[in-house]
Write a protein that holds these residues in place. Structure first.
Motif, PDB file in Angstrom:
ATOM      1  N   ASP A  25      14.682  -8.437   1.341  1.00 44.87           N
ATOM      2  CA  ASP A  25      15.527  -7.274   1.628  1.00 44.87           C
ATOM      3  C   ASP A  25      16.264  -7.554   2.927  1.00 44.87           C
ATOM      4  N   VAL A  26      17.540  -7.934   2.814  1.00 46.87           N
ATOM      5  CA  VAL A  26      18.289  -8.347   3.999  1.00 46.87           C
ATOM      6  C   VAL A  26      18.622  -7.176   4.917  1.00 46.87           C
ATOM      7  N   SER A  27      18.507  -5.938   4.417  1.00 44.77           N
ATOM      8  CA  SER A  27      18.816  -4.788   5.256  1.00 44.77           C
ATOM      9  C   SER A  27      17.658  -4.412   6.172  1.00 44.77           C
ATOM     10  N   LEU A  28      16.484  -4.986   5.936  1.00 39.68           N
ATOM     11  CA  LEU A  28      15.315  -4.666   6.747  1.00 39.68           C
ATOM     12  C   LEU A  28      15.215  -5.663   7.888  1.00 39.68           C
ATOM     13  N   LYS A  29      15.216  -5.163   9.114  1.00 38.26           N
ATOM     14  CA  LYS A  29      15.189  -5.993  10.313  1.00 38.26           C
ATOM     15  C   LYS A  29      13.969  -5.646  11.159  1.00 38.26           C
ATOM     16  N   PRO A  30      13.533  -6.577  12.022  1.00 40.35           N
ATOM     17  CA  PRO A  30      12.409  -6.244  12.905  1.00 40.35           C
ATOM     18  C   PRO A  30      12.817  -5.186  13.920  1.00 40.35           C
ATOM     19  N   THR A  31      11.891  -4.308  14.268  1.00 40.60           N
ATOM     20  CA  THR A  31      12.162  -3.326  15.303  1.00 40.60           C
ATOM     21  C   THR A  31      12.294  -4.050  16.636  1.00 40.60           C
ATOM     22  N   PRO A  32      12.890  -3.416  17.646  1.00 44.21           N
ATOM     23  CA  PRO A  32      12.981  -4.057  18.964  1.00 44.21           C
ATOM     24  C   PRO A  32      11.627  -4.498  19.501  1.00 44.21           C
ATOM     25  N   ALA A  33      10.591  -3.678  19.296  1.00 49.76           N
ATOM     26  CA  ALA A  33       9.258  -4.032  19.794  1.00 49.76           C
ATOM     27  C   ALA A  33       8.724  -5.274  19.080  1.00 49.76           C
ATOM     28  N   ALA A  34       8.912  -5.339  17.744  1.00 50.80           N
ATOM     29  CA  ALA A  34       8.432  -6.491  16.988  1.00 50.80           C
ATOM     30  C   ALA A  34       9.215  -7.748  17.354  1.00 50.80           C
ATOM     31  N   ALA A  35      10.528  -7.617  17.522  1.00 49.27           N
ATOM     32  CA  ALA A  35      11.353  -8.761  17.900  1.00 49.27           C
ATOM     33  C   ALA A  35      10.944  -9.290  19.276  1.00 49.27           C
ATOM     34  N   HIS A  36      10.655  -8.367  20.204  1.00 43.68           N
ATOM     35  CA  HIS A  36      10.223  -8.774  21.543  1.00 43.68           C
ATOM     36  C   HIS A  36       8.880  -9.492  21.477  1.00 43.68           C
ATOM     37  N   ALA A  37       7.963  -8.973  20.662  1.00 40.62           N
ATOM     38  CA  ALA A  37       6.650  -9.611  20.516  1.00 40.62           C
ATOM     39  C   ALA A  37       6.790 -11.011  19.943  1.00 40.62           C
ATOM     40  N   LEU A  38       7.735 -11.196  19.004  1.00 37.97           N
ATOM     41  CA  LEU A  38       7.957 -12.513  18.414  1.00 37.97           C
ATOM     42  C   LEU A  38       8.506 -13.485  19.459  1.00 37.97           C
ATOM     43  N   VAL A  39       9.424 -13.011  20.307  1.00 37.91           N
ATOM     44  CA  VAL A  39       9.960 -13.857  21.379  1.00 37.91           C
ATOM     45  C   VAL A  39       8.848 -14.268  22.338  1.00 37.91           C
ATOM     46  N   MET A  40       7.980 -13.313  22.688  1.00 35.60           N
ATOM     47  CA  MET A  40       6.869 -13.612  23.592  1.00 35.60           C
ATOM     48  C   MET A  40       5.917 -14.637  22.965  1.00 35.60           C
ATOM     49  N   GLN A  41       5.693 -14.525  21.668  1.00 35.91           N
ATOM     50  CA  GLN A  41       4.832 -15.495  20.994  1.00 35.91           C
ATOM     51  C   GLN A  41       5.440 -16.887  21.050  1.00 35.91           C
ATOM     52  N   ARG A  42       6.742 -16.980  20.801  1.00 33.75           N
ATOM     53  CA  ARG A  42       7.416 -18.281  20.842  1.00 33.75           C
ATOM     54  C   ARG A  42       7.343 -18.889  22.238  1.00 33.75           C
ATOM     55  N   GLN A  43       7.543 -18.046  23.248  1.00 36.32           N
ATOM     56  CA  GLN A  43       7.465 -18.542  24.622  1.00 36.32           C
ATOM     57  C   GLN A  43       6.066 -19.044  24.943  1.00 36.32           C
ATOM     58  N   ALA A  44       5.045 -18.306  24.483  1.00 37.09           N
ATOM     59  CA  ALA A  44       3.670 -18.729  24.721  1.00 37.09           C
ATOM     60  C   ALA A  44       3.378 -20.062  24.035  1.00 37.09           C
ATOM     61  N   MET A  45       3.928 -20.247  22.839  1.00 36.50           N
ATOM     62  CA  MET A  45       3.727 -21.507  22.127  1.00 36.50           C
ATOM     63  C   MET A  45       4.408 -22.662  22.846  1.00 36.50           C
ATOM     64  N   LEU A  46       5.599 -22.398  23.411  1.00 36.46           N
ATOM     65  CA  LEU A  46       6.302 -23.441  24.165  1.00 36.46           C
ATOM     66  C   LEU A  46       5.538 -23.822  25.428  1.00 36.46           C
ATOM     67  N   VAL A  47       5.000 -22.809  26.104  1.00 37.05           N
ATOM     68  CA  VAL A  47       4.212 -23.075  27.312  1.00 37.05           C
ATOM     69  C   VAL A  47       2.977 -23.895  26.967  1.00 37.05           C
ATOM     70  N   ALA A  48       2.313 -23.524  25.873  1.00 33.66           N
ATOM     71  CA  ALA A  48       1.114 -24.257  25.459  1.00 33.66           C
ATOM     72  C   ALA A  48       1.456 -25.697  25.082  1.00 33.66           C
ATOM     73  N   ALA A  49       2.596 -25.886  24.403  1.00 34.66           N
ATOM     74  CA  ALA A  49       3.004 -27.235  24.015  1.00 34.66           C
ATOM     75  C   ALA A  49       3.339 -28.076  25.238  1.00 34.66           C
ATOM     76  N   ALA A  56       2.121 -27.643  28.258  1.00 29.63           N
ATOM     77  CA  ALA A  56       0.865 -27.934  28.957  1.00 29.63           C
ATOM     78  C   ALA A  56       0.103 -29.047  28.258  1.00 29.63           C
ATOM     79  N   ALA A  57       0.139 -29.057  26.925  1.00 24.49           N
ATOM     80  CA  ALA A  57      -0.554 -30.094  26.165  1.00 24.49           C
ATOM     81  C   ALA A  57       0.094 -31.453  26.373  1.00 24.49           C
ATOM     82  N   ALA A  58       1.430 -31.444  26.567  1.00 29.51           N
ATOM     83  CA  ALA A  58       2.122 -32.705  26.809  1.00 29.51           C
ATOM     84  C   ALA A  58       1.704 -33.313  28.144  1.00 29.51           C
ATOM     85  N   VAL A  59       1.438 -32.445  29.117  1.00 30.58           N
ATOM     86  CA  VAL A  59       1.005 -32.926  30.434  1.00 30.58           C
ATOM     87  C   VAL A  59      -0.461 -33.339  30.393  1.00 30.58           C
ATOM     88  N   ASP A  60      -1.289 -32.532  29.712  1.00 30.53           N
ATOM     89  CA  ASP A  60      -2.733 -32.788  29.623  1.00 30.53           C
ATOM     90  C   ASP A  60      -3.168 -32.681  28.172  1.00 30.53           C
TER      91      ASP A  60
END
Length: 231
Positions: free
Chosen positions: A194-218, A220-224
């Motif tokens: 359903d292309v008309s259904l979009k994430p709410t602002p809160a859900a979109a923000h949570a997804l961005v935070m998850q991606r950032q956390a994954m990048l930070v973890a990656a 850190a893993a590259a260093v150690d």
């Protein structure tokens, strides 16, 4: 997009692709929307006189979205209801069904945003009648939780015609979003999106935070490299 006065939707993971009704509206945008509303209203009158139901639905949806952007959810409901009434009066059964399948789910959503779940349930019943006329099976239970639909619990109808409890659908979409890292409003039953259904602002923000956390973890893993194994 979620309105602060809509308790039924505050914890939703997704919503129709309407503008964010919580944001302040600058005066220049307000003037532009006011002009757009006038244009939509004129187009609706013209489409009605010319007997062009597809055009009428197109501009009715546009006008309702503008009402939502101005936080006037009651006016959006009136617009959708008037449009649905015009579609229901069509003599062409196929066209009538196709247009109502587009309008009624959006009418349900706006009512849910206002906490008017019983009225949304009435529109859901009308939608089921339309689907039944076209030979579609209409279950009385949510395919996710297997509990019956009721006026006390908000439900959502996707563009494919399948319906779910609103909270069940949010859990499904939210789980898939955080599992895959991408929001995709895929129907749990038929997998249609359903292309008309979009994430709410809160859900979109949570997804961005998850991606950032994954990048930070990656990083850190590259260093150690031992850090990732420890986690």
């Amino acid at each position: 997009m979620l309105d602060d006065g809509a308790p039924a939707q505050q914890n939703s993971a997704s919503n129709r692709s309407y503008p964010d009704s919580r944001r302040p509206v600058p005066s220049n945008k307000y003037n532009g929307r006011h002009l757009a509303m006038n244009n939509c209203e004129r187009a609706l009158v013209l489409a009605s006189h010319l007997g062009e139901p597809r055009t009428l639905v197109y501009f009715a949806v546009g006008l309702a979205e503008l009402h939502i952007a101005r936080r006037d959810l009651a006016a959006a409901t009136s617009t959708f209801d008037a449009c649905a009434a015009a579609c229901a009066a069509l003599g062409d059964g196929g066209l009538r069904g196709a247009l109502l399948q587009r309008v009624l789910p959006m009418a349900m959503e706006v009512l849910n945003m206002q906490g008017r779940t019983a009225e949304s349930f009435q529109r859901w019943r009308l939608l089921n009648g339309v689907l039944a006329e076209s030979g579609r099976a209409v279950p009385e239970e949510c395919p996710i939780c297997a509990e019956p639909f009721s006026p006390e619990r908000a439900c959502v109808a996707l563009s494919c015609g399948h319906s779910f409890h609103r909270d069940c659908c949010d859990l499904w979409l939210g789980h898939r979003m955080f599992t895959t890292g991408v929001f995709c409003a895929e129907c749990p039953v038929c997998k249609q999106v359903d292309v008309s259904l979009k994430p709410t602002p809160a859900a979109a923000h949570a997804l961005v935070m998850q991606r950032q956390a994954m990048l930070v973890a990656a990083a850190a893993a590259a260093v150690d490299p031992g850090l990732m194994r420890a986690q």
